[in-house]
Design an enzyme around this catalytic site. Structure first.
Site: not given
Ligand code: ADP
Length: 307
Positions: A31, A33, A101, A165, A167, A225, A257-258
């Site tokens: 949060t 971030n 952690y 998120n 965990r 996402k 994601g953040d």
């Molecule tokens: P989290 O970190 O919450 O698991 P995600 O892995 O779904 O979230 O990624 C969040 C966002 O980061 C995606 O919607 C995309 O916009 C971007 N992203 C993540 N990995 C890639 C990648 N390999 N190439 C391009 N964009 C990415």
């Protein structure tokens, strides 16, 4: 002017330096971030505050000073005499990152102890931001108080934004996690889940199923996402999909994601356009995963991959 209050835990981060057994101390947490990137993305007239609890020790003071220096409002951060901030350490083994952690007794777990503190932080705010980690670190009774406080905030016109998120390590079992997540969804206006995690824990067959499940729980705007895959946004009468530009040289996916959430919210608050918000979100996340660490300067030059 929009006032946003992010609620959660900021931790001390120990990241390895090139010299063996040497670590650099920084600050991060999901949060936090998002709050940090929101502060960078939003125009100066908007306010981003952080609600948490810290100790009275030097590291706690430094954390608050770090937030202050980032332009994040710290006025409602609780200070406790009986505990301090949590810590995590990154280990690198042949380029693979793993995390240890020390957060079980952190002050942030008691952030709702102070009578009326959350209400005071939310007074006059337009938006509250929480995550599944915010839910996970709180004792059951405090999680219930948080959700009740958010419902009251919502009843008075505030908007609640929630990133599930997931965990599992922070929860006694999967059912406790999924149950709490859906309770939080029931008091949320905007939800920003990540499909892969949701599929694992809720059995969603498609991103559409994830969006529908949160819509059924009463969330107005759901943004799913999906790593490098297509982003899906579902709101009343609207369904937008957006394919993020592929990032070929991913350096570190921490805070993907953040930062995405911050990029999305900053743009959405600006003009309400869902497609433009996806573009802004994906662009910021792409920048962040092209660099090392959770908090990346927006003007950091692209890292050139080693030949
Ligand atoms: P989290 O970190 O919450 O698991 P995600 O892995 O779904 O979230 O990624 C969040 C966002 O980061 C995606 O919607 C995309 O916009 C971007 N992203 C993540 N990995 C890639 C990648 N390999 N190439 C391009 N964009 C990415």
């Amino acid at each position: 002017m929009t006032r946003i209050v992010a609620i959660g835990e900021c931790m001390v981060e120990l990241a390895p330096c090139p010299t063996p057994d040497t670590y650099r101390a920084g600050f991060a947490g999901d949060t936090l971030n998002t709050a940090w990137y929101l502060r960078k993305m939003l125009a100066a007239e908007h306010e981003v505050a952080y609600f948490t609890a810290v100790g009275h020790d030097d590291m706690s003071q430094r954390m608050v000073a770090f937030l202050d220096a980032a332009g994040i409002v710290t006025a409602h951060i609780q200070r406790r005499h009986d505990s301090t901030v949590g810590l995590y350490m990154i280990s690198l083994n042949n380029g693979e990152r793993s995390f240890s952690y020390w957060r079980g007794q952190s002050a942030a777990r008691r952030m709702l102890d102070g009578e009326g503190a959350l209400q005071a932080a939310l007074a006059g705010a337009d938006m509250a931001y929480i995550s599944g980690i915010t839910l996970a670190i709180l004792p059951d009774c405090d999680r219930a108080r948080l959700l009740h406080g958010l419902q009251v905030f919502r009843d008075s016109g505030g908007k609640v934004v929630f990133d599930p998120n997931l965990r599992p390590r922070l929860w006694p079992d999967g059912a406790a996690m999924t149950g709490a997540v859906m309770q939080a969804a029931a008091v949320s206006d905007i939800c920003l889940p990540s499909y892969e995690d949701e599929a694992d824990w809720f059995g969603d067959a498609t991103p559409d199923a994830t969006a529908q499940r949160y819509r059924d729980a009463g969330v107005g705007l759901v943004v799913v996402k999906n790593g490098p895959g297509e982003i899906m946004v579902v709101a009343d009468g609207q369904r937008v999909t957006f394919a993020p530009e592929p990032v070929l040289d991913v350096v570190d996916t921490t805070a993907a994601g953040d930062s995405f959430n911050a990029g999305f919210l900053a743009s959405y608050l600006d003009d309400g356009d869902l497609e433009r918000a996806c573009v802004a979100a994906a662009r910021l996340a792409a920048h962040v995963i092209s660099h090392s660490g959770a908090l990346v300067a927006l003007d950091a030059p692209p890292l050139v991959p080693a030949p």
